[in-house]
Write a protein that holds these residues in place. Structure first.
Motif, short mmCIF file in Angstrom:
data_model
loop_
_atom_site.label_atom_id
_atom_site.label_comp_id
_atom_site.label_asym_id
_atom_site.label_seq_id
_atom_site.Cartn_x
_atom_site.Cartn_y
_atom_site.Cartn_z
N MET A 1 37.75 -38.63 56.92
CA MET A 1 39.12 -38.47 57.37
C MET A 1 39.17 -37.38 58.44
SD MET A 1 41.35 -38.47 53.90
CE MET A 1 41.21 -39.79 52.75
N PRO A 2 39.95 -37.57 59.47
CA PRO A 2 40.03 -36.54 60.51
C PRO A 2 40.74 -35.30 59.98
CG PRO A 2 41.60 -38.30 60.93
CD PRO A 2 40.78 -38.73 59.76
N GLN A 3 40.31 -34.15 60.49
CA GLN A 3 40.93 -32.89 60.08
C GLN A 3 41.98 -32.49 61.08
OE1 GLN A 3 38.01 -29.89 59.41
NE2 GLN A 3 36.78 -31.17 58.09
N SER A 4 43.11 -32.03 60.58
CA SER A 4 44.15 -31.56 61.49
C SER A 4 43.86 -30.13 61.89
CB SER A 4 45.52 -31.66 60.82
OG SER A 4 45.71 -30.59 59.91
N GLY A 5 44.38 -29.71 63.02
CA GLY A 5 44.19 -28.34 63.49
C GLY A 5 44.73 -27.31 62.52
N LYS A 6 45.91 -27.57 61.93
CA LYS A 6 46.50 -26.63 60.98
C LYS A 6 45.63 -26.51 59.72
CE LYS A 6 51.37 -27.03 62.21
NZ LYS A 6 52.71 -27.42 61.72
N GLU B 1 37.08 -27.28 51.21
CA GLU B 1 36.98 -28.56 51.91
C GLU B 1 38.39 -29.01 52.29
OE1 GLU B 1 34.73 -31.75 50.06
OE2 GLU B 1 33.86 -30.25 48.71
N ILE B 2 38.50 -29.72 53.36
CA ILE B 2 39.77 -30.29 53.76
C ILE B 2 39.74 -31.77 53.43
CG2 ILE B 2 41.30 -30.83 55.69
CD1 ILE B 2 40.11 -28.35 57.09
N ILE B 3 40.71 -32.19 52.66
CA ILE B 3 40.84 -33.60 52.32
C ILE B 3 42.28 -33.99 52.63
CG2 ILE B 3 40.74 -35.32 50.49
CD1 ILE B 3 38.77 -33.25 49.10
N LEU B 4 42.47 -34.81 53.63
CA LEU B 4 43.80 -35.21 54.05
C LEU B 4 44.21 -36.49 53.32
CD1 LEU B 4 43.55 -34.58 57.88
CD2 LEU B 4 44.51 -33.07 56.14
N MET B 5 45.45 -36.48 52.84
CA MET B 5 45.99 -37.67 52.19
C MET B 5 47.50 -37.66 52.38
SD MET B 5 45.84 -36.59 48.15
CE MET B 5 44.48 -35.44 48.22
N ASN C 1 52.27 -41.14 49.01
CA ASN C 1 51.81 -42.51 48.83
C ASN C 1 50.76 -42.54 47.71
OD1 ASN C 1 50.18 -44.86 49.01
ND2 ASN C 1 50.85 -45.18 51.11
N PRO C 2 51.10 -43.05 46.52
CA PRO C 2 50.15 -43.05 45.41
C PRO C 2 48.80 -43.68 45.74
CG PRO C 2 52.33 -43.61 44.60
CD PRO C 2 52.41 -43.58 46.12
N ASN C 3 48.76 -44.73 46.54
CA ASN C 3 47.48 -45.37 46.88
C ASN C 3 46.61 -44.45 47.73
OD1 ASN C 3 47.93 -47.76 45.45
ND2 ASN C 3 49.13 -48.58 47.13
N SER C 4 47.20 -43.71 48.65
CA SER C 4 46.46 -42.75 49.46
C SER C 4 45.87 -41.65 48.57
CB SER C 4 47.38 -42.14 50.52
OG SER C 4 46.72 -41.12 51.23
N VAL C 5 46.65 -41.21 47.60
CA VAL C 5 46.18 -40.16 46.68
C VAL C 5 45.01 -40.68 45.86
CG1 VAL C 5 46.82 -38.75 44.70
CG2 VAL C 5 48.43 -39.04 46.59
N LYS C 6 45.14 -41.88 45.31
CA LYS C 6 44.07 -42.45 44.49
C LYS C 6 42.78 -42.62 45.30
CE LYS C 6 47.08 -44.84 41.24
NZ LYS C 6 47.55 -46.13 40.73
N THR C 7 42.90 -43.01 46.55
CA THR C 7 41.73 -43.17 47.42
C THR C 7 41.04 -41.84 47.68
OG1 THR C 7 42.73 -45.09 48.49
CG2 THR C 7 40.97 -43.98 49.69
N ALA C 8 41.81 -40.79 47.84
CA ALA C 8 41.25 -39.46 48.15
C ALA C 8 40.57 -38.81 46.95
CB ALA C 8 42.34 -38.55 48.69
N LEU D 1 55.58 -36.66 42.94
CA LEU D 1 54.88 -37.88 42.54
C LEU D 1 53.41 -37.86 42.94
CD1 LEU D 1 54.83 -40.70 41.29
CD2 LEU D 1 55.51 -41.60 43.54
N GLY D 2 53.14 -37.51 44.18
CA GLY D 2 51.74 -37.49 44.64
C GLY D 2 50.89 -36.53 43.83
N HIS D 3 51.46 -35.37 43.47
CA HIS D 3 50.73 -34.40 42.65
C HIS D 3 50.41 -34.98 41.27
CE1 HIS D 3 51.52 -31.59 45.74
NE2 HIS D 3 52.73 -31.25 45.38
N MET D 4 51.40 -35.67 40.70
CA MET D 4 51.21 -36.24 39.36
C MET D 4 50.13 -37.32 39.38
SD MET D 4 55.21 -36.46 38.27
CE MET D 4 55.23 -36.20 36.51
#
Length: 164
Positions: free
Chosen positions: A1-6, A24-28, A32-39, A76-79
Motif C-alpha cells: 500500500m502506498p504511504q502518505s506523506g503525513k 509500520e505504516i498500514i493504510l486502510m 470500510n469493513p472490507n478494507s479493514v479486514k484486508t489490512a 465501526l472500523g476499529h471494532m
C-alpha cells in the motif's frame, strides 16, 4: 500500500521520539469493513486506534453498513479491526483506543454526552444518525462525542472480556 506523506512524517517523529525504528505504516479505509479486514494480515503486535474525524463532507450520510460516516470512521472500523485481530490471535501486546474529550464533553464547545438509558436502541440511534433530529449544531459535531463515548464503553468491555 502506498504511504502518505503525513503518515510517513508521523512515523519519523515517533521513531525519533522513541529512539527505535519499530513502527509500520498500514493504510486502510477505517470506515470500510472490507478494507479493514484486508489490512489485518499485515498488522503488527500493538495497535493504536485513532481515526478521529468528522466523517468527511457528509458526516450523517449512511454507509453501506447502515451507520453514519462519522460513526463508521470513529468506531465501526476499529471494532471490525480488533475483532479480526482477536480471531487471528494477532493481538500479543496492546490495543489502545484513543478517545476524546468529546466522550466527556468539552466546556463551552461540546456538551457531555447525555444518553438516558445506555440501551442498545439508544446506541443504534446514535450510530445510524436518527438521534440527530433535530440536528446537532456544528459545535456538537454531529454526535462525535456520543460516538467516542460508545467507543470508550466498547473498549472498557473488551478490557474486561480479554484481560491481560
Amino acid at each position: 500500500m502506498p504511504q502518505s506523506g503525513k503518515a510517513n512524517q508521523a512515523k519519523i517523529d515517533l521513531e525519533n521520539s522513541m529512539g527505535k525504528k519499530i513502527f509500520e505504516i498500514i493504510l486502510m479505509d477505517i470506515s470500510n469493513p472490507n478494507s479493514v479486514k484486508t489490512a489485518v494480515n499485515s498488522l503488527p503486535h500493538a495497535v493504536i486506534l485513532n481515526a478521529g474525524g468528522q466523517g468527511g463532507k457528509d458526516p450523517l450520510a449512511l454507509t453501506e453498513s447502515g451507520m453514519t460516516n462519522i460513526a463508521s470512521t470513529n468506531l465501526l472500523g476499529h471494532m471490525v479491526l480488533v475483532d479480526e485481530l482477536i480471531k487471528m490471535n494477532k493481538i500479543t501486546n496492546e490495543v489502545l483506543y484513543v478517545s476524546s474529550e468529546g466522550a466527556r464533553g468539552i466546556k463551552g464547545i461540546m456538551k457531555k454526552p447525555n444518553l438516558k438509558t445506555n440501551s442498545v436502541n439508544e446506541f443504534i440511534s446514535v450510530l445510524n444518525g436518527s438521534f440527530s433530529d433535530p440536528k446537532f449544531d456544528g459545535g456538537e459535531a454531529y454526535g462525535y462525542g456520543y460516538i467516542k463515548y460508545i467507543g470508550t464503553l466498547w473498549t472498557a468491555a473488551n478490557a474486561r472480556k480479554y484481560p491481560i
